[in-house]
Design a protein around this motif. Structure first.
Motif, short mmCIF file in Angstrom:
data_model
loop_
_atom_site.label_atom_id
_atom_site.label_comp_id
_atom_site.label_asym_id
_atom_site.label_seq_id
_atom_site.Cartn_x
_atom_site.Cartn_y
_atom_site.Cartn_z
N THR A 137 1.08 -7.50 8.12
CA THR A 137 0.03 -7.46 7.11
C THR A 137 0.65 -7.23 5.72
O THR A 137 0.29 -7.91 4.75
CB THR A 137 -0.97 -6.33 7.43
OG1 THR A 137 -1.27 -6.39 8.82
CG2 THR A 137 -2.26 -6.45 6.64
N GLY B 163 -1.84 -3.99 12.18
CA GLY B 163 -2.81 -3.05 11.59
C GLY B 163 -2.84 -3.16 10.08
O GLY B 163 -2.08 -3.93 9.48
N ARG B 164 -3.75 -2.36 9.47
CA ARG B 164 -3.96 -2.45 8.02
C ARG B 164 -2.66 -2.24 7.22
O ARG B 164 -2.43 -2.90 6.22
CB ARG B 164 -5.02 -1.42 7.61
CG ARG B 164 -5.83 -1.82 6.39
CD ARG B 164 -7.16 -1.08 6.36
NE ARG B 164 -7.01 0.33 6.71
CZ ARG B 164 -6.63 1.27 5.83
NH1 ARG B 164 -6.39 0.95 4.59
NH2 ARG B 164 -6.51 2.53 6.23
N THR B 165 -1.82 -1.34 7.72
CA THR B 165 -0.55 -1.07 7.01
C THR B 165 0.64 -1.59 7.81
O THR B 165 1.78 -1.18 7.59
CB THR B 165 -0.39 0.44 6.78
OG1 THR B 165 -0.48 1.08 8.06
CG2 THR B 165 -1.43 1.00 5.85
N ARG C 277 -0.66 -1.33 15.71
CA ARG C 277 -0.61 -0.62 14.42
C ARG C 277 0.68 -0.98 13.66
O ARG C 277 0.66 -1.19 12.45
CB ARG C 277 -0.66 0.90 14.66
CG ARG C 277 -2.09 1.40 14.93
CD ARG C 277 -2.16 2.91 14.80
NE ARG C 277 -1.29 3.59 15.76
CZ ARG C 277 -1.62 3.83 17.03
NH1 ARG C 277 -2.80 3.45 17.48
NH2 ARG C 277 -0.76 4.44 17.85
#
Ligand code: FA5
Length: 345
Positions: free
Chosen positions: A43, A37-39, A33
Protein backbone atom coordinates in the motif's frame (compact mmCIF):
# COMPACT_ATOMS: atom_id res chain seq x y z
CA UNK A 1 9.97 -1.59 -16.76
CA UNK A 2 9.81 1.30 -14.32
CA UNK A 3 11.76 1.15 -11.07
CA UNK A 4 8.54 1.21 -9.09
CA UNK A 5 7.16 -1.75 -11.00
CA UNK A 6 10.38 -3.69 -10.44
CA UNK A 7 10.21 -2.89 -6.74
CA UNK A 8 6.57 -4.01 -6.57
CA UNK A 9 7.26 -7.25 -8.45
CA UNK A 10 10.20 -8.10 -6.15
CA UNK A 11 8.02 -7.37 -3.11
CA UNK A 12 5.24 -9.57 -4.47
CA UNK A 13 7.58 -12.52 -5.05
CA UNK A 14 8.86 -12.24 -1.49
CA UNK A 15 5.30 -11.82 -0.11
CA UNK A 16 4.10 -14.92 -1.96
CA UNK A 17 6.98 -16.95 -0.56
CA UNK A 18 6.14 -15.80 2.97
CA UNK A 19 2.45 -16.47 2.51
CA UNK A 20 3.19 -20.07 1.61
CA UNK A 21 4.64 -20.54 5.10
CA UNK A 22 1.59 -19.08 6.92
CA UNK A 23 -0.26 -22.00 8.53
CA UNK A 24 -2.65 -20.27 10.97
CA UNK A 25 -5.34 -17.61 10.76
CA UNK A 26 -3.20 -15.38 12.95
CA UNK A 27 -0.13 -15.60 10.72
CA UNK A 28 -2.19 -14.98 7.56
CA UNK A 29 -3.69 -11.88 9.17
CA UNK A 30 -0.22 -10.66 10.19
CA UNK A 31 0.86 -11.17 6.57
CA UNK A 32 -2.13 -9.09 5.40
CA UNK A 33 -1.21 -6.26 7.75
CA UNK A 34 2.43 -6.40 6.60
CA UNK A 35 1.70 -6.14 2.85
CA UNK A 36 -1.86 -5.14 2.03
CA UNK A 37 -3.10 -3.35 5.17
CA UNK A 38 -3.53 0.43 5.40
CA UNK A 39 0.13 0.91 6.35
CA UNK A 40 1.39 -2.25 4.61
CA UNK A 41 4.44 -2.31 2.32
CA UNK A 42 2.45 -2.77 -0.90
CA UNK A 43 0.00 0.00 0.00
CA UNK A 44 2.83 2.38 0.89
CA UNK A 45 4.72 1.56 -2.32
CA UNK A 46 1.62 2.18 -4.42
CA UNK A 47 1.53 5.71 -3.08
CA UNK A 48 4.71 6.26 -5.21
CA UNK A 49 2.48 6.14 -8.35
CA UNK A 50 1.78 9.84 -7.79
CA UNK A 51 5.46 10.68 -8.49
CA UNK A 52 5.38 9.12 -12.00
CA UNK A 53 5.00 11.06 -15.25
CA UNK A 54 1.56 11.35 -16.89
CA UNK A 55 2.57 8.81 -19.61
CA UNK A 56 3.97 6.24 -17.17
CA UNK A 57 1.25 6.46 -14.56
CA UNK A 58 -1.58 4.51 -16.33
CA UNK A 59 0.72 1.73 -17.55
CA UNK A 60 2.51 1.26 -14.26
CA UNK A 61 -0.77 1.80 -12.31
CA UNK A 62 -2.50 -1.00 -14.23
CA UNK A 63 0.41 -3.42 -13.76
CA UNK A 64 0.66 -2.50 -10.06
CA UNK A 65 -3.05 -3.15 -9.59
CA UNK A 66 -2.68 -6.57 -11.17
CA UNK A 67 0.12 -7.36 -8.73
CA UNK A 68 -2.07 -6.26 -5.83
CA UNK A 69 -5.00 -8.38 -7.06
CA UNK A 70 -2.67 -11.35 -7.46
CA UNK A 71 -1.62 -11.00 -3.82
CA UNK A 72 -5.23 -10.61 -2.63
CA UNK A 73 -6.25 -13.75 -4.52
CA UNK A 74 -3.28 -15.66 -3.07
CA UNK A 75 -4.29 -14.54 0.43
CA UNK A 76 -7.89 -15.63 -0.09
CA UNK A 77 -6.78 -19.05 -1.28
CA UNK A 78 -4.36 -19.43 1.65
CA UNK A 79 -7.00 -18.40 4.19
CA UNK A 80 -9.52 -20.89 2.75
CA UNK A 81 -6.96 -23.66 3.06
CA UNK A 82 -6.09 -22.62 6.64
CA UNK A 83 -9.77 -22.50 7.65
CA UNK A 84 -10.40 -25.94 6.21
CA UNK A 85 -7.35 -27.38 7.99
CA UNK A 86 -8.34 -25.72 11.28
CA UNK A 87 -11.90 -27.08 11.03
CA UNK A 88 -10.66 -30.59 10.32
CA UNK A 89 -8.26 -30.38 13.26
CA UNK A 90 -11.06 -29.16 15.59
CA UNK A 91 -13.40 -31.94 14.45
CA UNK A 92 -10.88 -34.67 15.01
CA UNK A 93 -9.92 -33.14 18.39
CA UNK A 94 -13.59 -33.16 19.50
CA UNK A 95 -13.74 -36.81 18.55
CA UNK A 96 -17.36 -36.80 17.35
CA UNK A 97 -18.22 -40.18 15.94
CA UNK A 98 -21.00 -39.46 13.50
CA UNK A 99 -21.62 -43.15 12.95
CA UNK A 100 -22.82 -43.67 16.55
CA UNK A 101 -26.60 -44.28 16.86
CA UNK A 102 -28.48 -41.24 18.30
CA UNK A 103 -29.96 -41.17 21.79
CA UNK A 104 -33.73 -41.48 21.53
CA UNK A 105 -35.96 -39.03 23.40
CA UNK A 106 -38.72 -40.25 25.69
CA UNK A 107 -42.04 -39.13 24.33
CA UNK A 108 -44.59 -38.07 26.95
CA UNK A 109 -48.17 -39.25 26.87
CA UNK A 110 -51.47 -38.50 28.51
CA UNK A 111 -51.74 -39.80 32.06
CA UNK A 112 -54.14 -42.79 32.36
CA UNK A 113 -56.43 -40.83 34.72
CA UNK A 114 -56.63 -37.93 32.27
CA UNK A 115 -57.13 -40.27 29.32
CA UNK A 116 -60.06 -41.87 31.17
CA UNK A 117 -61.47 -38.45 32.13
CA UNK A 118 -61.36 -37.45 28.46
CA UNK A 119 -63.10 -40.65 27.41
CA UNK A 120 -65.82 -40.14 30.04
CA UNK A 121 -66.29 -36.50 28.97
CA UNK A 122 -66.59 -37.55 25.36
CA UNK A 123 -69.28 -40.15 26.08
CA UNK A 124 -71.34 -37.74 28.18
CA UNK A 125 -70.69 -34.99 25.63
CA UNK A 126 -72.49 -37.14 23.04
CA UNK A 127 -75.44 -37.32 25.44
CA UNK A 128 -75.59 -33.52 25.63
CA UNK A 129 -73.72 -32.99 28.91
CA UNK A 130 -71.50 -29.92 29.35
CA UNK A 131 -68.41 -29.81 31.56
CA UNK A 132 -68.75 -27.61 34.64
CA UNK A 133 -65.59 -26.58 36.52
CA UNK A 134 -65.97 -26.60 40.31
CA UNK A 135 -63.35 -25.82 42.99
CA UNK A 136 -61.21 -28.48 44.71
CA UNK A 137 -61.01 -26.44 47.89
CA UNK A 138 -64.46 -26.19 49.40
CA UNK A 139 -66.17 -25.13 52.58
CA UNK A 140 -67.73 -27.37 55.18
CA UNK A 141 -71.02 -25.77 54.14
CA UNK A 142 -70.93 -26.76 50.44
CA UNK A 143 -69.17 -30.11 50.97
CA UNK A 144 -71.62 -31.21 53.68
CA UNK A 145 -74.31 -28.85 55.04
CA UNK A 146 -75.95 -27.82 51.76
CA UNK A 147 -75.82 -31.46 50.64
CA UNK A 148 -78.23 -32.28 53.46
CA UNK A 149 -75.56 -33.13 56.04
CA UNK A 150 -75.80 -30.47 58.75
CA UNK A 151 -73.18 -30.30 61.50
CA UNK A 152 -73.21 -33.53 63.52
CA UNK A 153 -75.01 -35.55 60.82
CA UNK A 154 -73.80 -39.17 61.10
CA UNK A 155 -73.35 -39.44 57.30
CA UNK A 156 -70.38 -37.08 57.56
CA UNK A 157 -68.48 -40.08 58.91
CA UNK A 158 -68.57 -41.65 55.42
CA UNK A 159 -65.93 -39.14 54.29
CA UNK A 160 -62.89 -38.68 56.51
CA UNK A 161 -61.86 -35.16 55.65
CA UNK A 162 -58.69 -33.05 55.29
CA UNK A 163 -59.30 -29.73 57.02
CA UNK A 164 -57.13 -26.67 56.39
CA UNK A 165 -55.91 -24.26 59.06
CA UNK A 166 -58.62 -21.83 57.94
CA UNK A 167 -61.79 -22.71 59.88
CA UNK A 168 -64.49 -24.18 57.67
CA UNK A 169 -62.22 -24.56 54.60
CA UNK A 170 -61.55 -28.15 53.52
CA UNK A 171 -60.30 -30.21 50.58
CA UNK A 172 -63.43 -31.57 48.96
CA UNK A 173 -64.10 -35.23 49.75
CA UNK A 174 -66.20 -35.68 46.61
CA UNK A 175 -67.29 -33.70 43.55
CA UNK A 176 -70.87 -33.41 44.85
CA UNK A 177 -70.48 -29.86 46.29
CA UNK A 178 -70.10 -28.81 42.64
CA UNK A 179 -73.82 -29.64 42.33
CA UNK A 180 -74.60 -26.66 44.57
CA UNK A 181 -72.36 -24.31 42.53
CA UNK A 182 -73.87 -25.51 39.23
CA UNK A 183 -77.47 -25.21 40.49
CA UNK A 184 -76.90 -21.72 41.84
CA UNK A 185 -75.31 -20.69 38.53
CA UNK A 186 -77.97 -22.22 36.27
CA UNK A 187 -81.20 -21.78 38.30
CA UNK A 188 -83.94 -21.63 37.03
CA UNK A 189 -82.66 -23.19 33.77
CA UNK A 190 -82.52 -26.97 33.30
CA UNK A 191 -79.10 -28.52 33.88
CA UNK A 192 -77.16 -31.34 32.21
CA UNK A 193 -73.54 -31.22 33.33
CA UNK A 194 -70.60 -33.37 34.39
CA UNK A 195 -68.08 -32.08 36.93
CA UNK A 196 -64.69 -33.81 36.71
CA UNK A 197 -61.86 -33.22 39.20
CA UNK A 198 -59.75 -34.33 42.16
CA UNK A 199 -61.04 -35.35 45.58
CA UNK A 200 -59.20 -35.92 48.85
CA UNK A 201 -60.01 -38.30 51.69
CA UNK A 202 -58.08 -39.27 54.76
CA UNK A 203 -58.33 -42.99 53.97
CA UNK A 204 -56.22 -46.08 54.39
CA UNK A 205 -54.55 -46.46 51.02
CA UNK A 206 -55.27 -49.92 49.62
CA UNK A 207 -55.31 -51.70 46.24
CA UNK A 208 -58.66 -50.01 45.47
CA UNK A 209 -58.58 -46.76 47.49
CA UNK A 210 -56.31 -43.74 47.29
CA UNK A 211 -56.17 -40.56 49.40
CA UNK A 212 -56.25 -38.43 46.28
CA UNK A 213 -58.29 -39.64 43.35
CA UNK A 214 -60.59 -38.29 40.65
CA UNK A 215 -64.33 -38.28 40.42
CA UNK A 216 -66.73 -37.29 37.70
CA UNK A 217 -69.98 -35.97 39.06
CA UNK A 218 -73.07 -35.89 36.86
CA UNK A 219 -76.08 -33.65 37.46
CA UNK A 220 -79.32 -33.39 35.55
CA UNK A 221 -82.12 -31.08 36.73
CA UNK A 222 -85.35 -30.38 34.87
CA UNK A 223 -89.05 -31.03 34.87
CA UNK A 224 -90.18 -34.67 34.96
CA UNK A 225 -86.71 -36.18 35.32
CA UNK A 226 -87.14 -39.74 36.63
CA UNK A 227 -85.10 -42.67 37.87
CA UNK A 228 -85.49 -44.28 34.42
CA UNK A 229 -83.56 -41.34 32.95
CA UNK A 230 -80.77 -42.01 35.44
CA UNK A 231 -80.73 -45.72 34.67
CA UNK A 232 -80.84 -45.22 30.90
CA UNK A 233 -77.99 -42.70 31.05
CA UNK A 234 -75.77 -44.97 33.14
CA UNK A 235 -76.49 -48.11 31.09
CA UNK A 236 -75.66 -46.17 27.94
CA UNK A 237 -72.46 -44.89 29.56
CA UNK A 238 -71.31 -48.36 30.69
CA UNK A 239 -72.05 -49.86 27.26
CA UNK A 240 -69.98 -47.20 25.55
CA UNK A 241 -67.16 -47.28 28.08
CA UNK A 242 -66.75 -51.05 28.42
CA UNK A 243 -68.51 -52.39 25.33
CA UNK A 244 -71.92 -54.02 25.14
CA UNK A 245 -72.59 -57.09 27.22
CA UNK A 246 -70.96 -56.17 30.55
CA UNK A 247 -72.98 -57.06 33.64
CA UNK A 248 -74.18 -54.06 35.59
CA UNK A 249 -75.60 -54.14 39.09
CA UNK A 250 -77.71 -51.41 40.75
CA UNK A 251 -77.49 -51.84 44.52
CA UNK A 252 -79.72 -49.85 46.86
CA UNK A 253 -77.64 -47.52 48.97
CA UNK A 254 -77.75 -44.34 50.99
CA UNK A 255 -76.47 -40.85 50.29
CA UNK A 256 -77.96 -37.89 52.20
CA UNK A 257 -78.07 -35.81 49.00
CA UNK A 258 -80.03 -38.33 46.88
CA UNK A 259 -83.28 -40.18 47.52
CA UNK A 260 -83.55 -42.96 46.51
CA UNK A 261 -79.82 -43.78 46.21
CA UNK A 262 -77.93 -46.59 44.49
CA UNK A 263 -74.41 -47.82 43.98
CA UNK A 264 -73.52 -49.24 40.60
CA UNK A 265 -71.11 -52.12 40.11
CA UNK A 266 -69.60 -53.66 36.97
CA UNK A 267 -68.46 -57.29 36.89
CA UNK A 268 -64.75 -57.47 37.71
CA UNK A 269 -62.62 -57.98 34.60
CA UNK A 270 -59.60 -58.91 36.65
CA UNK A 271 -61.04 -62.15 37.99
CA UNK A 272 -63.97 -62.61 35.60
CA UNK A 273 -66.35 -62.50 38.56
CA UNK A 274 -64.74 -65.29 40.56
CA UNK A 275 -63.35 -62.91 43.21
CA UNK A 276 -59.97 -61.22 43.78
CA UNK A 277 -58.41 -58.70 46.16
CA UNK A 278 -59.40 -55.76 43.94
CA UNK A 279 -63.10 -56.63 43.99
CA UNK A 280 -62.79 -57.73 47.61
CA UNK A 281 -63.70 -61.27 46.49
CA UNK A 282 -67.23 -60.24 45.45
CA UNK A 283 -66.81 -60.48 41.66
CA UNK A 284 -68.07 -56.88 41.32
CA UNK A 285 -66.28 -53.55 41.27
CA UNK A 286 -68.15 -50.48 42.42
CA UNK A 287 -67.69 -47.64 39.95
CA UNK A 288 -70.20 -45.04 41.10
CA UNK A 289 -72.84 -43.80 43.49
CA UNK A 290 -76.05 -42.21 42.20
CA UNK A 291 -79.64 -41.31 42.92
CA UNK A 292 -82.45 -38.80 42.52
CA UNK A 293 -81.43 -35.36 43.83
CA UNK A 294 -82.84 -34.93 47.33
CA UNK A 295 -85.53 -32.16 47.41
CA UNK A 296 -83.57 -30.42 50.21
CA UNK A 297 -80.54 -30.16 47.90
CA UNK A 298 -82.68 -28.92 44.99
CA UNK A 299 -83.99 -26.23 47.31
CA UNK A 300 -80.47 -25.31 48.49
CA UNK A 301 -79.56 -24.92 44.81
CA UNK A 302 -82.50 -22.55 44.28
CA UNK A 303 -84.95 -24.93 42.54
CA UNK A 304 -88.55 -25.53 43.62
CA UNK A 305 -88.78 -29.32 44.25
CA UNK A 306 -92.50 -29.29 43.43
CA UNK A 307 -91.62 -28.16 39.89
CA UNK A 308 -88.18 -29.68 39.34
CA UNK A 309 -86.57 -33.03 39.85
CA UNK A 310 -83.14 -34.35 38.97
CA UNK A 311 -80.61 -37.13 39.18
CA UNK A 312 -76.95 -37.14 40.11
CA UNK A 313 -74.07 -39.60 40.09
CA UNK A 314 -70.42 -39.63 41.12
CA UNK A 315 -67.97 -42.06 39.54
CA UNK A 316 -64.30 -42.89 40.07
CA UNK A 317 -62.32 -42.74 36.81
CA UNK A 318 -59.36 -44.64 38.32
CA UNK A 319 -61.68 -47.53 39.21
CA UNK A 320 -63.02 -47.41 35.65
CA UNK A 321 -59.50 -47.38 34.20
CA UNK A 322 -58.61 -50.35 36.44
CA UNK A 323 -61.51 -52.29 35.02
CA UNK A 324 -60.77 -51.35 31.43
CA UNK A 325 -57.05 -52.03 31.54
CA UNK A 326 -56.94 -54.88 34.05
CA UNK A 327 -54.96 -52.88 36.65
CA UNK A 328 -54.93 -54.66 39.99
CA UNK A 329 -53.74 -51.80 42.23
CA UNK A 330 -54.94 -48.18 42.20
CA UNK A 331 -51.64 -47.01 43.74
CA UNK A 332 -49.91 -47.39 40.36
CA UNK A 333 -51.77 -44.31 39.11
CA UNK A 334 -49.92 -41.86 41.32
CA UNK A 335 -46.50 -43.45 41.98
CA UNK A 336 -44.93 -42.20 38.74
CA UNK A 337 -43.70 -45.57 37.54
CA UNK A 338 -43.01 -44.99 33.85
CA UNK A 339 -43.48 -48.70 33.05
CA UNK A 340 -47.09 -48.44 34.24
CA UNK A 341 -47.71 -45.11 32.51
CA UNK A 342 -46.38 -46.53 29.23
CA UNK A 343 -48.52 -49.64 29.43
CA UNK A 344 -51.81 -48.06 30.42
CA UNK A 345 -51.51 -44.50 28.98
C1 FA5 B 1 -69.58 -40.26 46.70
O1 FA5 B 1 -68.47 -39.69 46.75
C2 FA5 B 1 -70.80 -39.54 46.29
N1 FA5 B 1 -70.56 -38.15 46.26
C3 FA5 B 1 -71.25 -40.06 44.92
C4 FA5 B 1 -72.59 -39.59 44.55
C5 FA5 B 1 -72.73 -38.47 43.74
C6 FA5 B 1 -73.74 -40.28 44.99
C7 FA5 B 1 -73.99 -38.03 43.37
C8 FA5 B 1 -74.99 -39.82 44.62
C9 FA5 B 1 -75.12 -38.72 43.81
P1 FA5 B 1 -68.58 -42.62 47.12
O2 FA5 B 1 -67.85 -42.27 48.35
O3 FA5 B 1 -69.17 -43.96 47.05
O4 FA5 B 1 -69.73 -41.58 46.84
O5 FA5 B 1 -67.58 -42.43 45.88
C10 FA5 B 1 -68.03 -42.48 44.56
C11 FA5 B 1 -67.04 -43.22 43.66
O6 FA5 B 1 -65.74 -42.62 43.80
C12 FA5 B 1 -66.82 -44.65 44.10
O7 FA5 B 1 -67.80 -45.47 43.50
C13 FA5 B 1 -65.45 -44.96 43.56
O8 FA5 B 1 -65.51 -45.24 42.18
C14 FA5 B 1 -64.75 -43.63 43.73
N2 FA5 B 1 -63.97 -43.61 44.98
C15 FA5 B 1 -64.42 -43.38 46.22
N3 FA5 B 1 -63.43 -43.43 47.12
C16 FA5 B 1 -62.32 -43.67 46.44
C17 FA5 B 1 -60.93 -43.82 46.79
N4 FA5 B 1 -60.51 -43.69 48.03
N5 FA5 B 1 -60.04 -44.08 45.82
C18 FA5 B 1 -60.46 -44.18 44.53
N6 FA5 B 1 -61.73 -44.05 44.12
C19 FA5 B 1 -62.65 -43.79 45.05
Amino acid sequence: MSDLLKQLEAMAVQAEAELATATTSDSSEAWYRQYLGRTGEMTTALRGLGQLSREERPVVGKAANQIKQRLEAALQERQDAIRQAEMEAALSAEGVDVTLPGRSQNVGRIHPSNATLREISQIFGQMGFQVYDAPEVETDETNFTLLNMPDGHPARDMWDTFYTTTPGVILRTHTSPGQIHAMRDYCPQPIRVILPGKCYRHEDVTARSEMMFHQVEGLVVGRNITFSDLKGTLVNFVNQMFGEGRSLRFRKSYFPFTEPSVEVDVDCVLCGGSGCRVCKYTGWLEILGAGMVNPVVLQNGGYDPSQFSGFAFGMGPERIAMLKHGVDDIRYFFTNDVRFLERVG
